[in-house]
Design an enzyme around this catalytic site. Structure first.
Site, mmCIF file in Angstrom:
data_model
loop_
_atom_site.group_PDB
_atom_site.id
_atom_site.type_symbol
_atom_site.label_atom_id
_atom_site.label_comp_id
_atom_site.label_asym_id
_atom_site.label_seq_id
_atom_site.Cartn_x
_atom_site.Cartn_y
_atom_site.Cartn_z
ATOM 1 C CE LYS A 1 -24.200 57.294 -24.662
ATOM 2 N NZ LYS A 1 -24.087 55.893 -25.005
ATOM 3 C CB CYS B 1 -19.967 11.029 -12.481
ATOM 4 S SG CYS B 1 -19.486 11.635 -14.107
ATOM 5 C CB CYS C 1 -17.524 14.772 -14.223
ATOM 6 S SG CYS C 1 -19.127 15.286 -13.579
ATOM 7 C CE1 TYR D 1 -31.370 59.671 -29.726
ATOM 8 C CE2 TYR D 1 -31.825 57.680 -28.485
ATOM 9 C CZ TYR D 1 -31.196 58.318 -29.529
ATOM 10 O OH TYR D 1 -30.405 57.605 -30.373
ATOM 11 C CG ASP E 1 -25.902 50.063 -22.783
ATOM 12 O OD1 ASP E 1 -25.533 50.410 -23.917
ATOM 13 O OD2 ASP E 1 -25.197 49.398 -22.005
ATOM 14 C CD GLU F 1 -32.945 63.475 -23.810
ATOM 15 O OE1 GLU F 1 -32.847 62.414 -24.459
ATOM 16 O OE2 GLU F 1 -32.998 64.599 -24.330
ATOM 17 C CE LYS G 1 -20.319 55.983 -23.363
ATOM 18 N NZ LYS G 1 -20.104 54.737 -24.018
ATOM 19 C CB CYS H 1 -23.127 12.468 -14.982
ATOM 20 S SG CYS H 1 -22.506 13.951 -14.196
ATOM 21 C CB CYS I 1 -19.676 15.474 -17.510
ATOM 22 S SG CYS I 1 -19.906 13.767 -16.956
HETATM 23 P P1 AMP Z 1 -22.124 55.990 -28.421
HETATM 24 O O1 AMP Z 1 -22.749 54.746 -29.010
HETATM 25 O O2 AMP Z 1 -21.378 55.769 -27.171
HETATM 26 O O3 AMP Z 1 -21.439 56.830 -29.458
HETATM 27 O O4 AMP Z 1 -23.357 56.880 -27.937
HETATM 28 C C1 AMP Z 1 -24.247 57.425 -28.874
HETATM 29 C C2 AMP Z 1 -25.526 56.659 -28.806
HETATM 30 O O5 AMP Z 1 -26.174 56.808 -27.567
HETATM 31 C C3 AMP Z 1 -26.543 57.176 -29.774
HETATM 32 O O6 AMP Z 1 -26.359 56.643 -31.056
HETATM 33 C C4 AMP Z 1 -27.833 56.701 -29.181
HETATM 34 O O7 AMP Z 1 -28.170 55.471 -29.759
HETATM 35 C C5 AMP Z 1 -27.512 56.432 -27.729
HETATM 36 N N1 AMP Z 1 -28.399 57.138 -26.794
HETATM 37 C C6 AMP Z 1 -28.996 56.550 -25.736
HETATM 38 N N2 AMP Z 1 -29.750 57.400 -25.051
HETATM 39 C C7 AMP Z 1 -29.671 58.596 -25.686
HETATM 40 C C8 AMP Z 1 -30.251 59.880 -25.451
HETATM 41 N N3 AMP Z 1 -31.060 60.103 -24.411
HETATM 42 N N4 AMP Z 1 -29.953 60.862 -26.321
HETATM 43 C C9 AMP Z 1 -29.122 60.641 -27.361
HETATM 44 N N5 AMP Z 1 -28.546 59.446 -27.645
HETATM 45 C C10 AMP Z 1 -28.811 58.429 -26.808
HETATM 46 ZN ZN ZN Z 2 -20.361 13.751 -14.644
#
Ligand code: AMP
Ligand code: ZN
Length: 665
Positions: A113, A406, A403, A222, A115, A111, A309, A427, A421
């Protein structure tokens, strides 16, 4: 009565389905307008028949609930973190460890990951019971009210869901939505947010859920946790979750070998840049849940899963020069001009340096070879200097003292990262920026006048502040570049028409730092005219709903300036709206201040919406359910029996519409 209930339920079902089509499947089947009309219809019915209230109705998605302190609650099943890996070797080691512990072949689910911020959702009998942040993994914060406003989180499930389970996922902010939020922030003179991830997790802890509702957050799922779920593999659990109405990206794939896993990784290392949201890697999970159980957990993470990662993409290139930009509020932003270089599929020429501290911290010098990275931030940033390549005799950067536009000496307030500024009146970029803000769509929306023309008008010396717009003549405008008779006419007409723009938008257009649309409305509603706002002290201002110290100080500062007062009196002379209209004013009092009022039944002389408006205009709050806090109930015909009983039990006064009108007069 039961037919009304049916109607309400049918509407809720329909709206849930449309939400699902739009936010989970990304393929709406009706227009936004049709959706809004249906939602409005449901809202009206729910107001009319509060006995059918449902906390999981689609109308509840707009939020409004305020959480002062988030309650900490334990997770029924612990939320683990993931072990990280950075290379193929790491993954081969992992597979070898697994094969020592279990028999037979191993399959994987790969899957993305996502963010963002992790979240655990609990569903009981198909309805969302609670949403809890990860916290320390054992307990987290109850953020249910906020999560409910996220449209891709189903409030009611479909299909063959188990009676009770937890489902885990990630709350993310797609890149487009993030950029749009930042544009709006920059417009009101706020610092832009740094990256989508922090903004997503910050959003979950906002006190006002109506604010959360405005943010384009999404929830990607997930993992399902619970007992007796009848699911055999991770891949199957994703499919199940999807069938119950959750958003599960279809990038997830079942893999038969580690080689296939490597292919998945290589593919997404490149294609991640085309996703609408950010990912920082992929997650590989042993597919069989029986095998998962055998493998178990270490103190921190499951042995059956591994995060891989991605390296943030980096290149090195030369720093040619630094330029300094001046914003509408006078804030100075240093920008690095780089030798053009390709990074993550685009040519990068500029990178953000944020402020003086950042330059000092990096010790970056003009002529240096620098590493540029495209990570969480949208604009690439310089992360380090390649000291091995530093030419001899290059000097540290001396931050500008004046600045660039000006020449005024810059100032930097205690505790602020940015230089400013202070030449507010003289300005050029500040002057132009303020007028551009004044005419912008959400402010005075002056048709026929664009940002570039504003710059021209200022540079030609025809205007110096937004009040000067109202003295412009067609004859002055025609000689300008690219101005024809017709466009000059439109420009003058557009300016004239802006005199009808209501006060609350004028208030926003003035461009007072930290006064966005919402704050402008609050100020206007409270003070009714500009003189009252100008006369208010900091102490008075902070007493207004939602106005904090920072905003109050900025407002007082603005009206302390003689120049601003002169501009405002000119706007007044020209007939710009600087008070709420007589019509609005006639209907506004504070007679119901602090009162919580319930409306029930149907009325003879007015609609429920009119009644609601009347209550709000007089300072009261309309509440949908009767409680001990209810001040009184305005009761019409057909008040529901359960409501009547509740009112009697709590000894709450019932009045009819005529008695209500008398109260106001
Ligand atoms: P870390 O924060 O680096 O420890 O990574 C773990 C976190 O990745 C988990 O707590 C999830 O919130 C996140 N995460 C994002 N996508 C996934 C996924 N597909 N499966 C499991 N965890 C995921
Ligand atoms: Zn200025």
């Amino acid at each position: 009565m039961s037919s009304i209930k049916d109607k309400i339920e049918k509407l809720r079902e329909e709206l849930n389905e449309h939400n699902y089509n739009y936010y989970v499947l990304d393929s709406p089947t009706i227009t936004d307008l049709e959706f809004d009309l249906k939602l409005k219809e449901l809202e009206t019915l729910e107001n009319q028949y509060p006995e059918f209230f449902d906390a999981n109705s689609p109308t509840q998605r707009v939020g409004g609930e305020i959480t002062k302190n988030f309650e900490t609650i334990p997770h029924e099943h612990r939320m683990y973190s993931l072990e990280n890996s950075y290379s193929k070797e790491d993954l081969i080691d992992w597979e070898n460890r697994i094969k020592k512990m279990i028999e037979g072949t191993v399959e994987y689910t790969c899957e993305l990951k996502y963010d963002g911020a992790s979240i655990s959702l609990t569903y009981e009998n198909g309805v969302l019971l609670k949403a809890v942040t990860r916290g320390d993994g054992f307990q987290g914060d109850n953020v249910t009210a906020n999560v409910k406003t996220i449209k891709s989180v189903p409030l009611k499930l479909k299909g063959d869901y188990p009676p009770r389970f937890d489902i885990r996922g990630e709350i993310i902010l797609p890149i487009d939505g993030f950029n749009k939020m930042n544009e709006e922030r920059v417009e009101i003179g706020e610092e832009p947010y740094r990256n989508p991830r922090n903004t997503a997790s910050g959003s979950l802890k906002l006190q006002d859920s109506a604010e959360v509702a405005k943010r384009p957050l999404e929830c990607l799922l997930y993992n399902i946790t619970g007992s007796n779920l009848g699911i055999k593999t991770q891949f199957e659990s994703l499919e199940k979750a999807r069938s119950w109405g959750f958003k599960v990206p279809d990038a997830a794939k079942k893999m038969h070998s580690m080689d296939e896993v490597f292919e998945f990784i290589s593919y997404w290392d490149i294609h991640r840049h085309n996703l609408p949201y950010e990912i920082d890697g992929v997650v590989i999970k042993v597919n069989s849940l029986d095998q998962q159980e055998e493998l178990g957990y270490t103190a921190k993470s499951p042995r059956w899963a591994m995060a891989y990662k991605f390296k943030a993409e980096q290149v090195s290139t030369k720093l040619n020069s630094i330029s300094y930009q001046v914003g509408r509020t006078g804030a100075i932003t240093p920008v690095a001009n780089l030798e053009p270089v390709e990074l993550a599929g685009t040519i990068v020429k500029r990178a953000s340096l944020h402020n003086a501290d950042q330059i000092e911290k990096l010790d970056v010098r003009i002529g240096d070879e620098v590493f540029v990275e495209k990570g969480g931030e949208i604009i690439p940033k310089i992360i380090a200097v390649d000291l091995t390549k530093r030419p001899l005799n290059i000097e540290p950067v001396t931050y500008i003292a004046n600045c660039p536009e000006c020449q005024t000496p810059l100032v930097r307030q205690e505790g602020e990262a940015q230089h400013y500024c202070p030449n507010y009146m003289g300005c050029n970029p500040q002057i132009i920026g303020r007028i551009q803000h004044y005419i912008s769509r959400k402010a005075m929306d002056i048709e026929g006048l664009g940002g570039e023309t504003v710059a021209l008008l200022v540079n030609e010396g025809l205007i110096n502040d937004y009040s000067d717009l109202y003295e412009l003549t067609k004859e002055q405008v025609i000689p300008l570049e690219r101005m024809a008779e017709k466009s000059a006419d439109n420009l003058i007409k557009g300016i004239e028409q802006s005199k009808n723009i209501p006060f609350e938008r004028v208030m926003y257009a003035l461009g007072i730092r930290y006064v966005g649309e919402t704050v402008a409305k609050k100020l206007v509603k409270h003070y009714k005219n500009i003189d009252a706002i100008a006369a208010a002290s900091i102490e008075e201002l902070v007493n207004v709903d939602e106005i904090g110290n920072k905003i109050a100080e900025s407002v007082v500062d603005f009206f302390h300036s003689e120049n601003n007062m002169r501009i405002i009196s000119r706007l007044k002379e020209f007939g710009v709206q600087l008070e709420i209209s007589a019509e609005q004013l006639a209907n506004q009092t504070n007679k119901l201040e602090g009162q919580s009022i319930v409306i029930s039944g149907v009325f003879e002389t007015m609609s429920r919406d009119e009644l609601k408006k009347m209550i709000e205009n007089n300072g009261g709050k309309v509440s949908s359910s009767i409680s001990s806090k209810t001040s009184f109930i305005v009761a019409g015909d057909n008040m529901g029996p359960s409501k009547k009983k509740k009112a009697e039990d709590l000894k709450i006064q019932l009045i009819n519409e005529y008695e209500f009108l008398q109260k106001l007069n």
